[in-house]
Write a protein that holds these residues in place. Structure first.
Motif, PDB file in Angstrom:
ATOM      1  N   ASN A  59       0.831  -1.197   0.000  1.00  0.00           N
ATOM      2  CA  ASN A  59       0.000   0.000   0.000  1.00  0.00           C
ATOM      3  C   ASN A  59       0.875   1.260   0.000  1.00  0.00           C
ATOM      4  OD1 ASN A  59      -2.136   1.755   0.187  1.00  0.00           O
ATOM      5  ND2 ASN A  59      -2.773   1.103   2.228  1.00  0.00           N
ATOM      6  N   LYS A  60       1.901   1.249   0.827  1.00  0.00           N
ATOM      7  CA  LYS A  60       2.821   2.387   0.906  1.00  0.00           C
ATOM      8  C   LYS A  60       3.530   2.601  -0.434  1.00  0.00           C
ATOM      9  CE  LYS A  60       6.826   3.990   3.517  1.00  0.00           C
ATOM     10  NZ  LYS A  60       7.777   3.664   4.585  1.00  0.00           N
ATOM     11  N   TRP A  73       3.683  10.048  -9.899  1.00  0.00           N
ATOM     12  CA  TRP A  73       3.289   9.659 -11.248  1.00  0.00           C
ATOM     13  C   TRP A  73       3.973  10.597 -12.253  1.00  0.00           C
ATOM     14  CZ3 TRP A  73      -0.187   5.672 -12.291  1.00  0.00           C
ATOM     15  CH2 TRP A  73      -0.572   5.525 -13.617  1.00  0.00           C
ATOM     16  N   LYS A 111       1.020   4.037  -3.046  1.00  0.00           N
ATOM     17  CA  LYS A 111       0.749   5.459  -2.785  1.00  0.00           C
ATOM     18  C   LYS A 111       1.930   6.318  -3.209  1.00  0.00           C
ATOM     19  CE  LYS A 111      -2.622   4.945   0.904  1.00  0.00           C
ATOM     20  NZ  LYS A 111      -2.896   5.112   2.348  1.00  0.00           N
ATOM     21  N   ASN A 112       3.129   5.840  -2.929  1.00  0.00           N
ATOM     22  CA  ASN A 112       4.326   6.567  -3.328  1.00  0.00           C
ATOM     23  C   ASN A 112       4.416   6.653  -4.851  1.00  0.00           C
ATOM     24  OD1 ASN A 112       6.767   7.940  -2.834  1.00  0.00           O
ATOM     25  ND2 ASN A 112       7.913   6.055  -3.223  1.00  0.00           N
ATOM     26  N   TYR A 113       4.091   5.572  -5.528  1.00  0.00           N
ATOM     27  CA  TYR A 113       4.120   5.545  -6.985  1.00  0.00           C
ATOM     28  C   TYR A 113       3.098   6.528  -7.560  1.00  0.00           C
ATOM     29  CZ  TYR A 113       3.792   3.814 -11.768  1.00  0.00           C
ATOM     30  OH  TYR A 113       3.778   3.722 -13.140  1.00  0.00           O
ATOM     31  N   ILE A 114       1.891   6.534  -7.000  1.00  0.00           N
ATOM     32  CA  ILE A 114       0.838   7.428  -7.493  1.00  0.00           C
ATOM     33  C   ILE A 114       1.229   8.884  -7.266  1.00  0.00           C
ATOM     34  CG2 ILE A 114      -1.550   8.180  -7.091  1.00  0.00           C
ATOM     35  CD1 ILE A 114      -2.178   5.159  -6.571  1.00  0.00           C
ATOM     36  N   ARG A 115       1.790   9.207  -6.106  1.00  0.00           N
ATOM     37  CA  ARG A 115       2.215  10.574  -5.806  1.00  0.00           C
ATOM     38  C   ARG A 115       3.278  11.052  -6.792  1.00  0.00           C
ATOM     39  NH1 ARG A 115       3.315   9.314  -0.536  1.00  0.00           N
ATOM     40  NH2 ARG A 115       1.289   9.125   0.380  1.00  0.00           N
TER      41      ARG A 115
END
Length: 149
Positions: free
Chosen positions: A132-133, A142, A136-140
């Motif tokens: 999950n972490k 992008w 979220k890091n990947y999406i932030r």
């Protein structure tokens, strides 16, 4: 995730008992150490498991004399075990199929630890938290799309 990784999260403390010990002594160890199982060893070889399930069965069948029984009288003989390189999904399937909440983990004839359903649940939570972490890091972070002109 592998069984070896679950053991690494759990730690390396092992609790064993001889089959000739009184059941009352074994229950005392389980209570003092706050564990739900003991691996039963005889002459350096695993011969069984004692869990709270076997203790409760002994209470039901032997009544007030349960404590005088030997561990060998009530233990689960030749329990199914897990291998150190087993995948967690296979481990869960073995636990469910064999109705065992506790599985000794063996590397050949060497006891490496005991894995419980609790340990598996904890490992799943930690693995999901990490994933999950990372997501979220990947999406932030992008990557911005280049303008197509």
């Amino acid at each position: 995730m592998l069984v070896s990784e679950i053991l690494a999260i759990k730690g390396k403390v092992l609790y064993t008992v001889a089959p000739t010990k009184a059941l009352a002594e074994a229950v005392s160890v389980m209570s003092e150490q706050d564990v739900g199982s003991l691996v039963v060893f005889d002459h350096g070889r695993m011969v069984g498991m004692l869990t709270f399930r076997e203790v409760l069965k002994a209470l039901t069948t032997a009544g007030a004399g349960w404590g005088a029984l030997n561990v060998a009288d009530v233990m689960l003989r030749d329990p199914r075990s897990a291998e150190i390189g087993m995948e967690m999904d296979e481990l869960r399937r073995v636990m469910i199929d064999n109705h065992q909440r506790y599985l000794p983990v063996m590397d050949g004839a060497t006891l490496m630890g005991v894995v419980s359903f609790h340990d598996v649940a904890k490992a799943v939570l930690e693995e999901q938290g990490f994933e999950n972490k990372m997501l979220k890091n990947y999406i932030r972070n992008w990557p911005a799309e280049a303008d197509d002109e």
